[in-house]
Design an enzyme around this catalytic site. Sequence first.
Site, PDB file in Angstrom:
ATOM      1  N   GLU A  41      -8.078   4.142   1.642  1.00 26.62           N
ATOM      2  CA  GLU A  41      -9.535   4.195   1.691  1.00 26.62           C
ATOM      3  C   GLU A  41      -9.982   5.649   1.880  1.00 26.62           C
ATOM      4  O   GLU A  41     -10.876   6.137   1.208  1.00 26.62           O
ATOM      5  CB  GLU A  41     -10.006   3.321   2.848  1.00 26.62           C
ATOM      6  CG  GLU A  41     -11.418   2.839   2.668  1.00 26.62           C
ATOM      7  CD  GLU A  41     -11.819   1.917   3.804  1.00 26.62           C
ATOM      8  OE1 GLU A  41     -10.934   1.456   4.542  1.00 26.62           O
ATOM      9  OE2 GLU A  41     -13.032   1.682   3.937  1.00 26.62           O
TER      10      GLU A  41
ATOM     11  N   ARG B 196       7.108  -3.965   7.878  1.00 28.78           N
ATOM     12  CA  ARG B 196       7.277  -5.408   8.071  1.00 28.78           C
ATOM     13  C   ARG B 196       8.030  -6.061   6.920  1.00 28.78           C
ATOM     14  O   ARG B 196       8.638  -7.118   7.090  1.00 28.78           O
ATOM     15  CB  ARG B 196       5.911  -6.072   8.319  1.00 28.78           C
ATOM     16  CG  ARG B 196       5.343  -5.705   9.688  1.00 28.78           C
ATOM     17  CD  ARG B 196       3.992  -6.335   9.938  1.00 28.78           C
ATOM     18  NE  ARG B 196       2.955  -5.762   9.113  1.00 28.78           N
ATOM     19  CZ  ARG B 196       2.227  -4.694   9.424  1.00 28.78           C
ATOM     20  NH1 ARG B 196       2.427  -4.082  10.585  1.00 28.78           N
ATOM     21  NH2 ARG B 196       1.298  -4.234   8.613  1.00 28.78           N
TER      22      ARG B 196
HETATM   23  P1  AMP Z   1      -2.335  -2.209   0.524  1.00 29.36           P
HETATM   24  O1  AMP Z   1      -1.555  -1.004   0.066  1.00 29.36           O
HETATM   25  O2  AMP Z   1      -3.815  -1.945   0.662  1.00 29.36           O
HETATM   26  O3  AMP Z   1      -2.036  -3.437  -0.327  1.00 29.36           O
HETATM   27  O4  AMP Z   1      -1.881  -2.529   2.014  1.00 29.36           O
HETATM   28  C1  AMP Z   1      -0.698  -3.215   2.256  1.00 29.36           C
HETATM   29  C2  AMP Z   1       0.023  -2.667   3.456  1.00 29.36           C
HETATM   30  O5  AMP Z   1      -0.832  -2.437   4.555  1.00 29.36           O
HETATM   31  C3  AMP Z   1       1.076  -3.655   3.901  1.00 29.36           C
HETATM   32  O6  AMP Z   1       2.265  -2.960   4.236  1.00 29.36           O
HETATM   33  C4  AMP Z   1       0.436  -4.359   5.078  1.00 29.36           C
HETATM   34  O7  AMP Z   1       1.401  -4.611   6.066  1.00 29.36           O
HETATM   35  C5  AMP Z   1      -0.646  -3.411   5.573  1.00 29.36           C
HETATM   36  N1  AMP Z   1      -1.964  -4.070   5.765  1.00 29.36           N
HETATM   37  C6  AMP Z   1      -3.085  -3.834   5.043  1.00 29.36           C
HETATM   38  N2  AMP Z   1      -4.120  -4.578   5.469  1.00 29.36           N
HETATM   39  C7  AMP Z   1      -3.649  -5.340   6.477  1.00 29.36           C
HETATM   40  C8  AMP Z   1      -4.234  -6.356   7.329  1.00 29.36           C
HETATM   41  N3  AMP Z   1      -5.503  -6.750   7.223  1.00 29.36           N
HETATM   42  N4  AMP Z   1      -3.423  -6.948   8.240  1.00 29.36           N
HETATM   43  C9  AMP Z   1      -2.125  -6.588   8.353  1.00 29.36           C
HETATM   44  N5  AMP Z   1      -1.529  -5.636   7.604  1.00 29.36           N
HETATM   45  C10 AMP Z   1      -2.272  -5.014   6.673  1.00 29.36           C
END
Ligand code: AMP
Length: 182
Positions: free
Chosen positions: A103, A66
């Site tokens: 996770e 995205r």
């Molecule tokens: P992180 O590495 O945990 O910061 O996760 C970020 C990535 O996961 C991004 O590319 C987001 O598009 C996706 N992502 C994680 N959690 C969500 C959520 N609750 N809603 C939408 N996209 C998420």
Amino acid sequence: MVLSKTERKIIEDSIRDIKDFPKPGIVFKDITTLLNNKEAYGVLMNHLYQRYKEYNLDYIAGIDARGFIFGAALAQMLGLGFVPIRKKGKLPYTTISEKYSLEYGVDEVEVHIDAFSEIPNARVLIIDDLIATGGTANAAATLVKQTGAECVEACFIIGLGFLDGIKNLEEKTDVYSLIEMD
Ligand code: AMP
């Protein structure tokens, strides 16, 4: 340059919550309803343009997938090149890669080794739709630095406030998230 109250509301109201996607317990922030809303998409892209036109950037790097949508549009508005930071196995030329923890298990992102090489010490903005744990963005910032470029800032439309993602990432680069959500 920060969002006005009205701009924030237009963008915030256009993002849809999908409960239990992709698995039970997750509230997925759906930005497709921002993208197909011409007012919200316009307000968002105009804000990003106004903020970053003074940053003297050389490239926008978007995170799979995205981040490509916002990043490519912004790069074009600012008259800059766009670089995709992709999930492992998608880029065809020589890459450098960085693993990060999920996770359960690990994931990996990659960038072409020569993606920023045309401009010495290139100034790069990283962009994605959302930061949660910050694992993906941290790995992306590491990759940008490993190429010899400078990560000037990491920008997110949504910061998930209940996690420490932004705090962790701030050790590596400046961070800007437009809207804090739970
Ligand atoms: P992180 O590495 O945990 O910061 O996760 C970020 C990535 O996961 C991004 O590319 C987001 O598009 C996706 N992502 C994680 N959690 C969500 C959520 N609750 N809603 C939408 N996209 C998420």
